[in-house]
Design a protein around this motif. Structure first.
Motif, PDB file in Angstrom:
ATOM      1  N   GLU A  82     -59.532  65.222  50.285  1.00  0.00           N
ATOM      2  CA  GLU A  82     -60.328  64.384  51.178  1.00  0.00           C
ATOM      3  C   GLU A  82     -61.746  64.204  50.637  1.00  0.00           C
ATOM      4  O   GLU A  82     -62.356  65.147  50.121  1.00  0.00           O
ATOM      5  CB  GLU A  82     -60.388  65.010  52.572  1.00  0.00           C
ATOM      6  N   GLY A  83     -62.241  62.962  50.750  1.00  0.00           N
ATOM      7  CA  GLY A  83     -63.607  62.681  50.356  1.00  0.00           C
ATOM      8  C   GLY A  83     -63.830  62.557  48.873  1.00  0.00           C
ATOM      9  O   GLY A  83     -64.980  62.461  48.416  1.00  0.00           O
ATOM     10  N   ARG A  84     -62.762  62.555  48.100  1.00  0.00           N
ATOM     11  CA  ARG A  84     -62.905  62.405  46.644  1.00  0.00           C
ATOM     12  C   ARG A  84     -62.070  61.212  46.192  1.00  0.00           C
ATOM     13  O   ARG A  84     -60.928  61.061  46.581  1.00  0.00           O
ATOM     14  CB  ARG A  84     -62.449  63.662  45.917  1.00  0.00           C
TER      15      ARG A  84
END
Length: 210
Positions: free
Chosen positions: A74-76
């Protein structure tokens, strides 16, 4: 067969029939093992490392994620670039029940064989090339050790469990931290198994020490 040692606080997942059959593909095992060794990857980075097309690695990544062998980070990443990593915890990929069941025996043997081939190849490569070519700080920090004993099955089970627990407790302190400068992927092997009967005893040309 545990694909990775666990710490006392990490979850341990035993693979079910459907997941075992989904894993029983050499490239999927190679992808899972590569991410275990090197950390999060994309279909593009895996394609470059493994010499495969991004279409192929992307497809197999999705199949591994479908059976919870991988999760998206998540978030990458952005757009079509998706990063994938291993969930926390260890996998017991082959159990006695799965290996003995005619419906899953072939898949169990393939998975076990592929993991062991990759593990043995990594050790053989270091023994042949890395031991003398690595910088001294790395080769001196490595170890290849063999011990011999005559044990009962219950004694071997006790030794194996204690070795696994001890190794896991040591490794746990390094997990979840920011990767320090100079860190490299390493692999730690602890082998404890009975030798096949035909290899236990051979012609005694000299006296072996215990």
């Amino acid at each position: 067969m545990d694909e990775e040692a666990r710490s006392a606080t990490e979850p341990k997942r035993t693979v079910d029939v459907a997941s075992l059959k989904a894993l029983a593909h050499p490239l999927r095992i190679e992808i899972l093992d590569t991410i275990s060794r090197l950390g999060p990857q994309t279909s593009g980075t895996l394609a470059e490392i493994l010499g495969e097309s991004t279409g192929s690695t992307s497809y197999h990544l999705r199949q591994l994620a479908r059976h919870d062998f991988l999760r998206e980070v998540e978030g990458r990443g952005s757009g079509r670039e998706r990063w994938w990593d291993r969930p926390k915890g260890s996998l017991q990929v082959v159990t006695r029940e799965l290996a003995d069941d005619p419906a899953t025996a072939e898949a169990a043997h393939l998975v076990s064989r592929e993991f062991e081939h990759r593990r043995a190849a990594a050790l053989a490569d270091f023994m042949e090339h890395g031991w003398l070519s690595e910088p001294a700080e790395w080769s001196d920090a490595a170890m290849a050790s063999t011990s011999h004993a005559r044990l009962t099955a219950s004694e071997l089970a006790m030794v194996s469990a204690k070795l696994e627990d001890f190794a896991s407790s040591l490794i746990a302190q390094f997990k979840g931290r920011p990767t320090p400068e100079g860190a490299r992927p390493v692999q730690i092997h602890i082998n404890a198994f009975p030798l096949a009967p035909q290899r236990q005893e051979g012609p005694r040309r000299h006296q072996e020490k215990p």
